[in-house]
Design a protein around this motif. Structure first.
Motif, PDB file in Angstrom:
ATOM      1  N   ASP A 199      44.201  39.609  48.462  1.00 22.41           N
ATOM      2  CA  ASP A 199      43.079  40.392  47.959  1.00 22.41           C
ATOM      3  C   ASP A 199      43.506  41.855  47.880  1.00 22.41           C
ATOM      4  OD1 ASP A 199      43.279  40.885  50.616  1.00 22.41           O
ATOM      5  OD2 ASP A 199      41.200  40.435  51.131  1.00 22.41           O
ATOM      6  N   ASN A 200      42.584  42.726  47.570  1.00 33.57           N
ATOM      7  CA  ASN A 200      42.886  44.147  47.448  1.00 33.57           C
ATOM      8  C   ASN A 200      41.965  44.920  48.388  1.00 33.57           C
ATOM      9  OD1 ASN A 200      44.148  46.450  46.467  1.00 33.57           O
ATOM     10  ND2 ASN A 200      42.651  46.727  44.831  1.00 33.57           N
ATOM     11  N   PRO A 201      42.221  44.882  49.692  1.00 37.16           N
ATOM     12  CA  PRO A 201      41.300  45.491  50.660  1.00 37.16           C
ATOM     13  C   PRO A 201      41.337  47.011  50.605  1.00 37.16           C
ATOM     14  CG  PRO A 201      43.309  44.786  51.755  1.00 37.16           C
ATOM     15  CD  PRO A 201      43.406  44.301  50.339  1.00 37.16           C
ATOM     16  N   GLY A 202      40.237  47.624  51.070  1.00 36.05           N
ATOM     17  CA  GLY A 202      40.202  49.070  51.202  1.00 36.05           C
ATOM     18  C   GLY A 202      40.940  49.503  52.447  1.00 36.05           C
ATOM     19  N   ILE A 203      41.271  50.779  52.529  1.00 38.04           N
ATOM     20  CA  ILE A 203      42.062  51.270  53.659  1.00 38.04           C
ATOM     21  C   ILE A 203      41.314  51.124  54.974  1.00 38.04           C
ATOM     22  CG2 ILE A 203      41.271  53.662  53.426  1.00 38.04           C
ATOM     23  CD1 ILE A 203      44.779  52.342  54.488  1.00 38.04           C
ATOM     24  N   HIS A 204      39.969  51.208  54.958  1.00 37.47           N
ATOM     25  CA  HIS A 204      39.205  51.045  56.196  1.00 37.47           C
ATOM     26  C   HIS A 204      39.289  49.600  56.689  1.00 37.47           C
ATOM     27  CE1 HIS A 204      37.703  55.092  56.032  1.00 37.47           C
ATOM     28  NE2 HIS A 204      37.216  54.898  54.819  1.00 37.47           N
ATOM     29  N   GLU A 205      39.339  48.644  55.761  1.00 40.40           N
ATOM     30  CA  GLU A 205      39.507  47.251  56.154  1.00 40.40           C
ATOM     31  C   GLU A 205      40.903  47.013  56.727  1.00 40.40           C
ATOM     32  OE1 GLU A 205      36.493  45.144  52.910  1.00 40.40           O
ATOM     33  OE2 GLU A 205      38.649  45.275  52.492  1.00 40.40           O
ATOM     34  N   VAL A 206      41.894  47.661  56.144  1.00 38.35           N
ATOM     35  CA  VAL A 206      43.256  47.549  56.663  1.00 38.35           C
ATOM     36  C   VAL A 206      43.332  48.147  58.067  1.00 38.35           C
ATOM     37  CG1 VAL A 206      45.657  48.254  56.343  1.00 38.35           C
ATOM     38  CG2 VAL A 206      44.295  47.569  54.362  1.00 38.35           C
ATOM     39  N   ASN A 207      42.684  49.273  58.286  1.00 36.96           N
ATOM     40  CA  ASN A 207      42.672  49.910  59.601  1.00 36.96           C
ATOM     41  C   ASN A 207      42.028  49.000  60.645  1.00 36.96           C
ATOM     42  OD1 ASN A 207      42.928  51.981  61.577  1.00 36.96           O
ATOM     43  ND2 ASN A 207      40.823  52.613  61.185  1.00 36.96           N
ATOM     44  N   ARG A 208      40.900  48.375  60.288  1.00 38.82           N
ATOM     45  CA  ARG A 208      40.252  47.458  61.220  1.00 38.82           C
ATOM     46  C   ARG A 208      41.143  46.251  61.520  1.00 38.82           C
ATOM     47  NH1 ARG A 208      35.467  49.462  58.600  1.00 38.82           N
ATOM     48  NH2 ARG A 208      35.710  48.004  56.853  1.00 38.82           N
ATOM     49  N   TRP A 209      41.847  45.788  60.501  1.00 32.33           N
ATOM     50  CA  TRP A 209      42.764  44.664  60.703  1.00 32.33           C
ATOM     51  C   TRP A 209      43.905  45.052  61.645  1.00 32.33           C
ATOM     52  CZ3 TRP A 209      43.780  39.832  60.932  1.00 32.33           C
ATOM     53  CH2 TRP A 209      45.105  39.372  60.871  1.00 32.33           C
ATOM     54  N   GLU A 210      44.497  46.207  61.425  1.00 27.83           N
ATOM     55  CA  GLU A 210      45.604  46.648  62.278  1.00 27.83           C
ATOM     56  C   GLU A 210      45.149  46.775  63.732  1.00 27.83           C
ATOM     57  OE1 GLU A 210      48.590  46.621  61.514  1.00 27.83           O
ATOM     58  OE2 GLU A 210      48.930  47.215  59.418  1.00 27.83           O
ATOM     59  N   ARG A 211      43.932  47.230  63.939  1.00 31.77           N
ATOM     60  CA  ARG A 211      43.408  47.340  65.304  1.00 31.77           C
ATOM     61  C   ARG A 211      43.226  45.965  65.942  1.00 31.77           C
ATOM     62  NH1 ARG A 211      41.365  52.344  66.783  1.00 31.77           N
ATOM     63  NH2 ARG A 211      41.369  53.914  65.131  1.00 31.77           N
ATOM     64  N   ALA A 212      42.804  44.992  65.132  1.00 34.50           N
ATOM     65  CA  ALA A 212      42.648  43.631  65.647  1.00 34.50           C
ATOM     66  C   ALA A 212      44.001  43.040  66.029  1.00 34.50           C
ATOM     67  CB  ALA A 212      41.958  42.752  64.602  1.00 34.50           C
ATOM     68  N   VAL A 213      45.021  43.271  65.199  1.00 32.00           N
ATOM     69  CA  VAL A 213      46.359  42.764  65.503  1.00 32.00           C
ATOM     70  C   VAL A 213      46.902  43.427  66.762  1.00 32.00           C
ATOM     71  CG1 VAL A 213      48.733  42.561  64.672  1.00 32.00           C
ATOM     72  CG2 VAL A 213      46.830  42.238  63.082  1.00 32.00           C
ATOM     73  N   ARG A 214      46.647  44.717  66.923  1.00 31.56           N
ATOM     74  CA  ARG A 214      47.111  45.411  68.129  1.00 31.56           C
ATOM     75  C   ARG A 214      46.420  44.868  69.370  1.00 31.56           C
ATOM     76  NH1 ARG A 214      51.473  47.667  70.358  1.00 31.56           N
ATOM     77  NH2 ARG A 214      51.002  49.478  71.645  1.00 31.56           N
ATOM     78  N   ARG A 215      45.138  44.559  69.251  1.00 36.24           N
ATOM     79  CA  ARG A 215      44.435  43.954  70.381  1.00 36.24           C
ATOM     80  C   ARG A 215      45.076  42.617  70.738  1.00 36.24           C
ATOM     81  NH1 ARG A 215      38.314  41.356  70.616  1.00 36.24           N
ATOM     82  NH2 ARG A 215      38.401  40.814  72.843  1.00 36.24           N
ATOM     83  N   PHE A 216      45.367  41.826  69.726  1.00 36.82           N
ATOM     84  CA  PHE A 216      46.022  40.543  69.935  1.00 36.82           C
ATOM     85  C   PHE A 216      47.399  40.729  70.578  1.00 36.82           C
ATOM     86  CE2 PHE A 216      49.207  37.675  68.015  1.00 36.82           C
ATOM     87  CZ  PHE A 216      48.820  36.482  68.608  1.00 36.82           C
ATOM     88  N   GLU A 217      48.125  41.733  70.125  1.00 33.58           N
ATOM     89  CA  GLU A 217      49.476  41.993  70.635  1.00 33.58           C
ATOM     90  C   GLU A 217      49.465  42.356  72.115  1.00 33.58           C
ATOM     91  OE1 GLU A 217      53.373  44.166  68.775  1.00 33.58           O
ATOM     92  OE2 GLU A 217      51.480  45.266  68.687  1.00 33.58           O
ATOM     93  N   LEU A 218      48.392  43.013  72.580  1.00 34.63           N
ATOM     94  CA  LEU A 218      48.286  43.445  73.970  1.00 34.63           C
ATOM     95  C   LEU A 218      47.376  42.531  74.787  1.00 34.63           C
ATOM     96  CD1 LEU A 218      47.911  47.313  73.435  1.00 34.63           C
ATOM     97  CD2 LEU A 218      49.991  46.028  73.971  1.00 34.63           C
ATOM     98  N   LEU A 219      47.012  41.391  74.256  1.00 34.52           N
ATOM     99  CA  LEU A 219      46.053  40.491  74.886  1.00 34.52           C
ATOM    100  C   LEU A 219      46.513  40.058  76.273  1.00 34.52           C
ATOM    101  CD1 LEU A 219      43.389  38.989  74.127  1.00 34.52           C
ATOM    102  CD2 LEU A 219      44.815  37.056  73.463  1.00 34.52           C
ATOM    103  N   GLY A 220      45.580  39.971  77.190  1.00 36.89           N
ATOM    104  CA  GLY A 220      45.892  39.509  78.532  1.00 36.89           C
ATOM    105  C   GLY A 220      45.987  37.999  78.597  1.00 36.89           C
ATOM    106  N   ALA A 221      46.703  37.402  77.673  1.00 39.21           N
ATOM    107  CA  ALA A 221      46.883  35.957  77.617  1.00 39.21           C
ATOM    108  C   ALA A 221      48.188  35.667  76.890  1.00 39.21           C
ATOM    109  CB  ALA A 221      45.712  35.292  76.883  1.00 39.21           C
ATOM    110  N   LEU A 222      48.789  34.553  77.217  1.00 39.49           N
ATOM    111  CA  LEU A 222      49.997  34.117  76.526  1.00 39.49           C
ATOM    112  C   LEU A 222      49.639  33.700  75.106  1.00 39.49           C
ATOM    113  CD1 LEU A 222      53.008  33.177  76.640  1.00 39.49           C
ATOM    114  CD2 LEU A 222      52.119  30.938  77.339  1.00 39.49           C
ATOM    115  N   THR A 223      50.420  34.151  74.126  1.00 35.31           N
ATOM    116  CA  THR A 223      50.159  33.796  72.734  1.00 35.31           C
ATOM    117  C   THR A 223      51.362  33.069  72.144  1.00 35.31           C
ATOM    118  OG1 THR A 223      50.916  35.984  71.975  1.00 35.31           O
ATOM    119  CG2 THR A 223      48.562  35.701  72.374  1.00 35.31           C
ATOM    120  N   VAL A 224      51.112  31.925  71.550  1.00 39.10           N
ATOM    121  CA  VAL A 224      52.134  31.120  70.892  1.00 39.10           C
ATOM    122  C   VAL A 224      51.716  30.925  69.442  1.00 39.10           C
ATOM    123  CG1 VAL A 224      53.321  28.892  70.820  1.00 39.10           C
ATOM    124  CG2 VAL A 224      52.763  29.941  73.023  1.00 39.10           C
TER     125      VAL A 224
END
Length: 235
Positions: A67-92
């Protein structure tokens, strides 16, 4: 197109105890807001205390940005990925086929990455242009700036074997049950200690020894105190 659930038994669920890990199917055809909401939902479930401290991601229909998301949607996505990256759980994470866009963001942020033999990493968007998101940042940290530059300039991305050699993939397997087996192998890692050590690793590339020694000693102290309370030997 995007779903979350808990696994129904299996090697990983048995090894993890009575509670099953959170299982996530992330469909690369979904819109970025949908994917953002799903990733936050999965993180919420992994942190609510009712599931084992593990999150299993199965990435389906991976591809470039659709799709062609707006920059604010991209920013929210990057924050979600960062939360996932630092999650207090093992991720596979498991993936096969062409892997780019949002799916690649999540894949590179996971603790353990399992690729099918048909993997092909793509760093360009649907218009054939390089995507300047945080995937480049992670590539530079994980594979080195020189390798990341070479990958960016190539017309085609690395396949599964090349990605394994670069350290972007931990193993190659076409067995659907392999992810649950990996969870069972890694369950001995405490989620709290994992989150702390993971953050220290992520900060190591940009932090001087003098600035890093304090947080590392604090983490060591926390670990030693925890072992003492559990009746385990300090070392």
């Amino acid at each position: 197109m995007v779903t979350t659930s808990t696994t129904d038994g299996g090697p990983g669920a048995t090894a993890l105890g009575d509670e099953a890990p959170v299982a996530l199917e992330l469909d690369g055809r979904a819109s970025l807001p949908e994917l953002t909401a799903l990733l936050h939902q999965a993180c919420d479930q992994a942190e609510d205390g009712r599931h084992a401290a593990a999150l299993l991601l199965r990435l389906s229909n991976p591809g470039v940005w659709r799709d062609n998301p707006g920059i604010h949607e991209v920013n929210r996505w990057e924050r979600a990925v960062r939360r996932f990256e630092l999650l207090g759980a093992l991720t596979v994470c498991t993936v096969d086929g062409t892997c780019g866009g949002a799916v690649l963001d999540v894949f590179l942020a996971a603790d353990r990455r399992i690729a099918g033999s048909g993997l092909r990493i793509m760093l360009h968007d649907r218009h054939g242009m390089p995507w300047p998101g945080m995937t480049l940042y992670r590539l530079a940290h994980q594979a080195g700036a020189a390798q990341a530059r070479r990958l960016l300039l190539r017309g085609d991305g690395p396949d599964a074997e090349a990605a394994l050699a670069l350290g972007l993939v931990d193993e190659i397997s076409d067995d659907p049950a392999r992810a649950e087996a990996v969870l069972g192998e890694l369950v001995r890692v405490r989620s709290t200690e994992l989150a702390i050590c993971r953050r220290l690793l992520l900060e190591a590339m940009t932090t001087s020894y003098e600035d890093a020694i304090g947080p590392h000693l604090a983490a060591c102290d926390r670990s030693l105190r925890g072992r003492g309370q559990a009746g385990e030997p300090a070392l």
